[in-house]
Design an enzyme around this catalytic site. Structure first.
Site, short mmCIF file in Angstrom:
data_model
loop_
_atom_site.label_atom_id
_atom_site.label_comp_id
_atom_site.label_asym_id
_atom_site.label_seq_id
_atom_site.Cartn_x
_atom_site.Cartn_y
_atom_site.Cartn_z
N HIS A 78 48.92 64.90 26.18
CA HIS A 78 48.12 66.11 25.89
C HIS A 78 48.71 67.35 26.59
O HIS A 78 48.02 68.34 26.78
CB HIS A 78 46.64 65.92 26.26
CG HIS A 78 45.95 64.99 25.31
ND1 HIS A 78 45.30 65.43 24.18
CD2 HIS A 78 45.82 63.64 25.30
CE1 HIS A 78 44.80 64.38 23.52
NE2 HIS A 78 45.11 63.28 24.18
N GLY B 98 47.56 54.26 12.50
CA GLY B 98 46.43 54.50 13.40
C GLY B 98 46.58 53.84 14.76
O GLY B 98 45.60 53.63 15.47
N ALA B 99 47.80 53.50 15.13
CA ALA B 99 48.02 52.82 16.41
C ALA B 99 48.50 53.78 17.49
O ALA B 99 48.82 53.37 18.60
CB ALA B 99 49.03 51.69 16.23
N SER C 233 52.29 57.64 15.80
CA SER C 233 52.65 58.81 15.01
C SER C 233 53.26 58.49 13.65
O SER C 233 54.28 59.06 13.26
CB SER C 233 53.62 59.71 15.79
OG SER C 233 52.95 60.20 16.89
N SER D 248 51.93 59.39 11.02
CA SER D 248 51.76 60.59 10.19
C SER D 248 52.91 61.58 10.41
O SER D 248 53.46 62.13 9.45
CB SER D 248 50.41 61.25 10.47
OG SER D 248 50.23 61.41 11.85
N ASP E 225 55.13 64.83 18.51
CA ASP E 225 55.36 63.68 17.62
C ASP E 225 56.49 63.97 16.63
O ASP E 225 57.36 63.12 16.39
CB ASP E 225 54.08 63.34 16.84
CG ASP E 225 52.92 63.07 17.77
OD1 ASP E 225 53.16 62.87 18.98
OD2 ASP E 225 51.78 63.05 17.29
N TYR F 42 39.92 65.69 19.40
CA TYR F 42 41.24 66.21 19.78
C TYR F 42 41.21 67.74 19.80
O TYR F 42 41.65 68.38 20.78
CB TYR F 42 42.30 65.71 18.80
CG TYR F 42 43.71 66.11 19.16
CD1 TYR F 42 44.54 65.26 19.89
CD2 TYR F 42 44.23 67.35 18.77
CE1 TYR F 42 45.83 65.63 20.21
CE2 TYR F 42 45.52 67.72 19.08
CZ TYR F 42 46.32 66.85 19.80
OH TYR F 42 47.60 67.23 20.12
C1 GLA Z 1 48.82 63.23 19.41
C2 GLA Z 1 49.30 64.62 19.00
C3 GLA Z 1 50.41 65.10 19.93
C4 GLA Z 1 50.00 65.00 21.39
C5 GLA Z 1 49.41 63.63 21.69
C6 GLA Z 1 48.84 63.55 23.07
O1 GLA Z 1 49.82 62.28 19.25
O2 GLA Z 1 49.76 64.59 17.68
O3 GLA Z 1 50.77 66.43 19.60
O4 GLA Z 1 49.12 66.03 21.74
O5 GLA Z 1 48.39 63.27 20.75
O6 GLA Z 1 49.84 63.67 24.01
#
Ligand code: GLA
Length: 389
Positions: free
Chosen positions: A38, A124-125, A128, A130, A174, A224
């Site tokens: 984050h 969904g794990a 990333s 997506s 990501d 988020y």
């Molecule tokens: C998701 C978001 C990222 C990042 C993480 C947390 O993966 O897509 O941009 O903020 O959460 O680190």
């Protein structure tokens, strides 16, 4: 056949059956993040890497303005005109349509296309999938229509697609990791300047083990975006006294304590965690330079506590697994990974303990939650690329 070849063959075959031979194929990997969670949208640092699980896309031009998409794993298709793009109630097409939407808005000369996607990045794990779809799509369209975009432009566009078309105000980590990943290296990325460098990551005697709670995180739902707003609220208060503070990257613990401690407790806790996490990542990088993986691992445990107690993005299943890991032989570090509210923990585990750790975790998880635990041992791989076929 390896998982990689299976996915490539699947998209190629399904494309050929539906549309004739694809013009090109691209793969784009999922990612892990060792530490720095984050922190990307707070313009701090992150330490991600691409993994050996990826999304595959086969693509070709059409003679009209339509976009025809097929998700081979889900056996679902969708058709939409480039002239009237709007988000689909099925989630998956939006990662591709969002890219087309951005390219159009930026004035790039694209027309209709067909695409088939599939992959072995668990959905969904928190790996990333997506971002991997978005990077695969933008990379493929850039090649297909010869648009001449740089990798960084593609990353920014993929992030914008997610922010605007999907509606998640995610940071850049990501997409950056998926596009710029490099085998055997983690990426130390400064999310303010976008300067980055590859830190060699030699797994001397340990493995990266992901434990998947299979709790589906609902990142796009409000939490988020709320965390992001809470951080911005903290910055606004600090900036009244310190106008040079534009993001939490510019703040320090002293500012957080003196200006936020007496106010909204959530804003205070969120900001405190982020400022500490940015510093922790920098210290963690030094541990890696010093080849001190044990010190690095301890910081991963600290990150988990902060994410769980102060940033409040964990869940009981993730907390259970992080706690479990702490007490096991051979575990160097463990924490929840990614946006949170479900998904995986990332664990650095000594070679000799990997099997016992995975079996023990699965048994403990089943006893506690009556659910099966999935696990993946991942290797660090290269970023988005064309596939020769
Ligand atoms: C998701 C978001 C990222 C990042 C993480 C947390 O993966 O897509 O941009 O903020 O959460 O680190």
């Amino acid at each position: 056949m390896s998982e990689k070849n299976k996915c490539a063959t699947l998209v190629q075959t399904q494309y050929t059956n539906a549309f004739g031979s694809p013009e090109l194929m691209v793969k784009s990997p999922g990612r892990i993040n060792l530490i720095g969670e984050h922190t990307d949208y707070n313009l701090g640092f992150v330490l991600p890497a691409a993994i050996d699980k990826a999304i595959y896309i086969a693509i070709g031009k059409r003679t009209d303005q339509n976009i025809c998409l097929h998700a081979a794993d889900l056996d679902q298709s969708i058709e939409m005109s480039l002239d009237s793009l709007e988000p689909s109630p099925k989630q998956w097409p939006n990662y591709l349509l969002g890219i087309a939407d951005q390219l159009k808005k930026a004035g790039y000369p694209i027309s209709g296309f067909n695409a088939v996607v599939a992959g072995d990045v668990p959905l969904g794990a928190g790996l990333s999938s997506s971002a991997a779809v978005e990077c695969a799509t933008v990379f493929a369209l850039n090649e297909l229509f010869v648009l001449g975009m740089s990798k960084l432009e593609m990353v920014r566009m993929a992030q914008k697609a997610e922010n605007e078309f999907v509606g998640l105000k995610c940071g850049i980590m990501d997409m950056f990791a998926s596009m710029f990943g490099k085998a055997d290296a983690v990426i130390q990325l400064d999310c303010r300047s976008l300067d980055y460098h590859y830190m060699p990551f030699h797994q001397k005697g340990f493995q990266i083990v992901l434990l998947d709670t299979c709790v589906k995180h609902s990142l796009a739902s409000t939490e988020y975006n709320t965390r992001r707003a809470e951080c911005e609220a903290g910055v606004a208060i600090i900036a009244q006294q310190h106008p040079q503070v534009k993001s939490l990257r510019d703040a320090d613990l002293g500012m957080v304590e003196s200006l936020l401690a007496g106010g909204d407790v959530k804003v205070y806790q969120r900001c405190k965690f982020i400022v500490a996490e940015i510093a922790r990542l920098q210290a963690g990088c030094q541990d890696l330079v010093n080849d001190n993986i044990d010190a690095f691992g301890l910081k991963m445990f600290e990150t988990h506590i902060g994410l769980s107690k102060e940033y409040e993005v964990s869940c009981v299943e993730l907390d259970f697994l992080a706690d479990f890991a702490k007490d096991q032989n051979g575990v160097i570090g463990a924490r929840m990974m990614g946006g949170g509210f479900g998904g995986c923990t990332i664990n650095l585990v000594k070679d000799a303990s990997v099997d016992t750790f995975i079996t023990g975790a699965a048994t403990a998880f089943k006893n506690r939650f009556q659910q099966d635990l999935k696990s993946y041992i991942v290797a660090i791989g290269d970023g988005t690329s064309l596939i020769n076929f």
